[in-house]
Design a protein around this motif. Structure first.
Motif, PDB file in Angstrom:
ATOM      1  N   LEU A  57       1.413  10.757 -21.708  1.00 19.50           N
ATOM      2  CA  LEU A  57       1.508  11.873 -20.774  1.00 19.50           C
ATOM      3  C   LEU A  57       0.113  12.356 -20.406  1.00 19.50           C
ATOM      4  O   LEU A  57      -0.725  12.593 -21.286  1.00 19.50           O
ATOM      5  N   VAL A  58      -0.106  12.519 -19.103  1.00 18.12           N
ATOM      6  CA  VAL A  58      -1.395  12.992 -18.608  1.00 18.12           C
ATOM      7  C   VAL A  58      -1.139  14.129 -17.636  1.00 18.12           C
ATOM      8  O   VAL A  58      -0.223  14.070 -16.818  1.00 18.12           O
ATOM      9  N   SER A  59      -1.934  15.185 -17.747  1.00 15.32           N
ATOM     10  CA  SER A  59      -1.919  16.273 -16.774  1.00 15.32           C
ATOM     11  C   SER A  59      -3.364  16.565 -16.399  1.00 15.32           C
ATOM     12  O   SER A  59      -4.284  15.973 -16.979  1.00 15.32           O
ATOM     13  N   ASP A 236       1.797   0.498 -15.421  1.00 14.15           N
ATOM     14  CA  ASP A 236       2.112   1.458 -14.370  1.00 14.15           C
ATOM     15  C   ASP A 236       1.803   2.888 -14.801  1.00 14.15           C
ATOM     16  O   ASP A 236       1.891   3.248 -15.988  1.00 14.15           O
ATOM     17  N   VAL A 237       1.463   3.699 -13.806  1.00 19.95           N
ATOM     18  CA  VAL A 237       1.228   5.132 -13.993  1.00 19.95           C
ATOM     19  C   VAL A 237       2.115   5.858 -12.992  1.00 19.95           C
ATOM     20  O   VAL A 237       1.976   5.686 -11.781  1.00 19.95           O
ATOM     21  N   GLN A 281      -7.471  10.628  -7.186  1.00 19.22           N
ATOM     22  CA  GLN A 281      -8.196  11.040  -8.388  1.00 19.22           C
ATOM     23  C   GLN A 281      -7.606  10.427  -9.655  1.00 19.22           C
ATOM     24  O   GLN A 281      -8.339   9.966 -10.542  1.00 19.22           O
ATOM     25  N   MET A 282      -6.255  10.403  -9.762  1.00 19.22           N
ATOM     26  CA  MET A 282      -5.601   9.984 -10.996  1.00 19.22           C
ATOM     27  C   MET A 282      -5.016   8.575 -10.912  1.00 19.22           C
ATOM     28  O   MET A 282      -4.539   8.040 -11.905  1.00 19.22           O
ATOM     29  N   ARG A 283      -5.010   7.992  -9.717  1.00 12.67           N
ATOM     30  CA  ARG A 283      -4.673   6.587  -9.487  1.00 12.67           C
ATOM     31  C   ARG A 283      -3.283   6.194  -9.986  1.00 12.67           C
ATOM     32  O   ARG A 283      -3.114   5.201 -10.707  1.00 12.67           O
ATOM     33  N   GLY A 302      -5.161  11.968   6.535  1.00 15.12           N
ATOM     34  CA  GLY A 302      -6.529  11.714   6.980  1.00 15.12           C
ATOM     35  C   GLY A 302      -6.994  10.371   6.445  1.00 15.12           C
ATOM     36  O   GLY A 302      -6.318   9.350   6.605  1.00 15.12           O
ATOM     37  N   ASP A 303      -8.160  10.358   5.750  1.00 14.27           N
ATOM     38  CA  ASP A 303      -8.667   9.112   5.174  1.00 14.27           C
ATOM     39  C   ASP A 303      -8.471   9.053   3.663  1.00 14.27           C
ATOM     40  O   ASP A 303      -9.160   8.302   2.965  1.00 14.27           O
ATOM     41  N   THR A 304      -7.520   9.851   3.142  1.00 14.55           N
ATOM     42  CA  THR A 304      -7.259   9.857   1.698  1.00 14.55           C
ATOM     43  C   THR A 304      -6.838   8.463   1.231  1.00 14.55           C
ATOM     44  O   THR A 304      -6.008   7.802   1.849  1.00 14.55           O
ATOM     45  N   ASP A 305      -7.395   8.051   0.109  1.00 18.80           N
ATOM     46  CA  ASP A 305      -7.126   6.719  -0.441  1.00 18.80           C
ATOM     47  C   ASP A 305      -5.806   6.718  -1.210  1.00 18.80           C
ATOM     48  O   ASP A 305      -5.691   7.364  -2.251  1.00 18.80           O
ATOM     49  N   LEU A 306      -4.819   6.006  -0.695  1.00 18.40           N
ATOM     50  CA  LEU A 306      -3.523   5.866  -1.360  1.00 18.40           C
ATOM     51  C   LEU A 306      -3.338   4.468  -1.939  1.00 18.40           C
ATOM     52  O   LEU A 306      -2.227   4.082  -2.307  1.00 18.40           O
TER      53      LEU A 306
END
Length: 550
Positions: A57-59, A236-237, A281-283, A302-306
């Motif tokens: 678990l990550v927050s 996977d995340v 940020q958290m990929r 916009g140009d956000t990396d997905l």
């Protein structure tokens, strides 16, 4: 049923009569033993198989490995049993945002043989008191930031005798009690068919119903939908928007990643803005959210990396084809649509990436069967709309509720959705059965009109319902949120009506259009058509008017 481990027999005593259960099929191939504790299977198994040091678990503020989480779960279970007298079968109310601590408490209750009753953070005392009384709850665990409504709930019911809080300061917090509790705890020897979860429905059509789920059900949705359709891997995340109190969120953000030995990201606030910020940020690689969020993310991207995403799951409401097309064009990813229900715990119709047909929900998940039936309960021919009926290894059991007889008919779960099955076995969503609009004798599916309007470049969101009409009985009325550069006036209303006429049978076009600033939605993002129907019942329906439908 196997010998129950429950000393408090409330849930088993209040199951529907056995003849009112749905028929459970395809359980034998899943191979579950008679004795099963799902918390041990989903968590302790990962530690035993060597994933103790892997992030579970990550927050934004926390990261717990499977080993750390297992220890915290054991400490909390000891606190529940030693300090608060929890006995197997006792119900425990949870009131938390999506946090690692909520997950730890959830699993501690399950491991100790208790029954989780998780509640949405936005519920108010009046609503929670109904849940407390219906489930006969005496113990609640609550995030200290949500204490105000929790204490008001205590004043509304005589049943809730003990509340203890996570977070904050003092020696009475959950965290302080955990410090002195043992890190070892032996899982309760629960039966596979002991109730472990009471999932409350939203209650939009009256008093909320409590759906009852067994330990085996928590694994079945992992081993049917997740393993066979989603097909996650250890690397996977997962991330997503639905609350863990919502079974869509429980499966997608905890059960599925844990069953695969993967990692889950939990965000307390997970609207489109927060998801859009978290993805680069958290990929994450797998996302669970609603169609509305996919549209909003695209609009703000916009140009956000997905590029970290590889699987995108949609459920909670119908996925418009326009949304699927736009997301696929922008990302190259095929959204995996699905329909589930609290009554069956999770998704039961969906499609793998290589089988997706845009606009269709999919085919029955392996382990499930589905059909379309008419008013007489008999199967209707392919291509004919009717009520969706489903059966599989999970199914509806309401807690002491006469509405069981409405949902389960001849061993099938009748979900309240109108569908068409095509000749290839794909299921195409039409509407919730109560969202079908009958106008001058024509049956019109509101979501079909919504999907068409959403494809128009001026439309950001829309909701379509039936509005009373003295001549036609009902007319199709559309409530529309426009994109920022569009002007809501009579000219645009006429253009939208013509657009629908050109795309669908002319009788389906919205005879009334109202431009609004926002649409009423649930905490999980689902459109509240019942609220729009209430508004339509009193509105004049003049095309081109503008107001806030919220």
């Amino acid at each position: 049923m196997a010998q129950s481990a429950h000393l408090d027999t409330f849930t088993r005593d209040n199951l529907p009569a056995r003849e009112m259960w749905p028929e459970f099929i395809n359980l034998d191939p899943l191979g579950y033993p008679d004795r099963l504790n799902c918390a041990s299977e989903l968590l302790d198994r990962n530690v035993a198989e060597g994933r103790g040091d892997k992030p579970a678990l990550v927050s934004p503020t926390t990261s717990w490995t499977y080993g750390q989480l297992a220890e915290k779960v054991n400490r909390i279970a000891n606190v529940l049993v030693s300090d608060f007298g929890l006995k197997p079968g006792n119900r425990v109310l949870l009131r938390f945002p999506n946090t690692p601590m909520m997950t730890a408490v959830y699993f501690a209750v399950l491991k100790a043989g208790g029954v989780v009753v998780a509640t949405m953070p936005l519920l108010r005392a009046k609503e929670m008191a109904v849940i407390v009384d219906k489930a006969e709850l005496s113990l609640a665990v609550c995030d200290h930031r949500l204490a105000d409504e929790m204490e008001l709930t205590r004043k509304r019911t005589d049943r809730l005798r003990q509340i203890f809080y996570s977070g904050g300061e003092g020696r009475d917090t959950l965290e302080a009690r955990m410090e002195t509790a043992s890190p070892e705890f032996t899982a309760c020897d629960t039966a596979a068919d002991d109730v472990c979860l009471l999932g409350f429905t939203s209650g939009t059509t009256g008093e909320p119903k409590a759906t009852m789920h067994f330990h085996r059900d928590m694994l079945a949705i992992c081993d049917c939908y997740s393993r066979e359709v989603l097909r996650p891997v250890e690397s996977d995340v997962f991330i997503g928007s639905p609350p863990l109190a919502f079974t869509f969120g429980l499966g997608g953000l905890v059960l599925f990643p844990f069953r695969a030995g993967a990692t889950a990201i939990l965000l307390e606030k997970a609207g489109p803005d927060e998801l859009l910020a978290a993805i680069p940020q958290m990929r994450p690689t797998v996302i669970f959210t609603a169609p509305t969020a996919y549209r909003a993310i695209l609009a703000k991207r916009g140009d956000t990396d997905l590029s970290s995403l590889r699987k995108c799951v949609s459920a909670g409401e119908a996925l418009p084809k326009a949304t699927w097309d736009d997301w696929h064009a922008a990302t190259g990813i095929k959204i995996l649509d699905g329909i589930g229900a609290t009554e069956l715990l999770h998704i039961f119709i969906a499609a793998r990436e290589d089988e997706v047909r845009p606009g269709a929900t999919g085919k029955p998940v392996p382990g499930y069967e589905a059909k379309v039936i008419g008013p007489d309960g008999k199967d209707v021919p392919d291509g004919t709309p009717g009520r969706l009926a489903v059966r599989g290894p999970t199914g509806c059991r309401y807690l002491a509720d006469p509405r069981q007889a409405d949902y389960v008919v001849d061993g099938w779960n009748v979900t309240g959705d109108t569908y068409i099955r095509d000749a290839d076995g794909y299921f195409w969503y039409q509407a919730r059965s109560d969202d079908m609009i009958v106008s001058s004798g024509y049956n019109i599916a509101g979501p079909e009109v919504e999907g068409t309007l959403l494809a128009h470049p001026a439309v950001a969101e829309c909701g379509v319902v039936g509005a009373p009409d003295p001549d036609r009985g009902r007319i199709v009325k559309a409530y529309i949120v426009l994109k920022p550069d569009a002007t809501g006036d009579a000219e645009l209303a006429k253009a939208l009506q013509d657009y629908v006429k050109a795309e669908l049978a002319p009788y389906k076009y919205p005879r009334a259009i109202e431009f609004v600033t926002e649409l009423p939605r649930t905490e999980t993002g689902k459109l509240q058509r019942f609220a729009l129907r209430d508004i339509a019942a009193t509105d004049s329906g003049d095309a081109g008017s503008a107001r806030a439908a919220s």
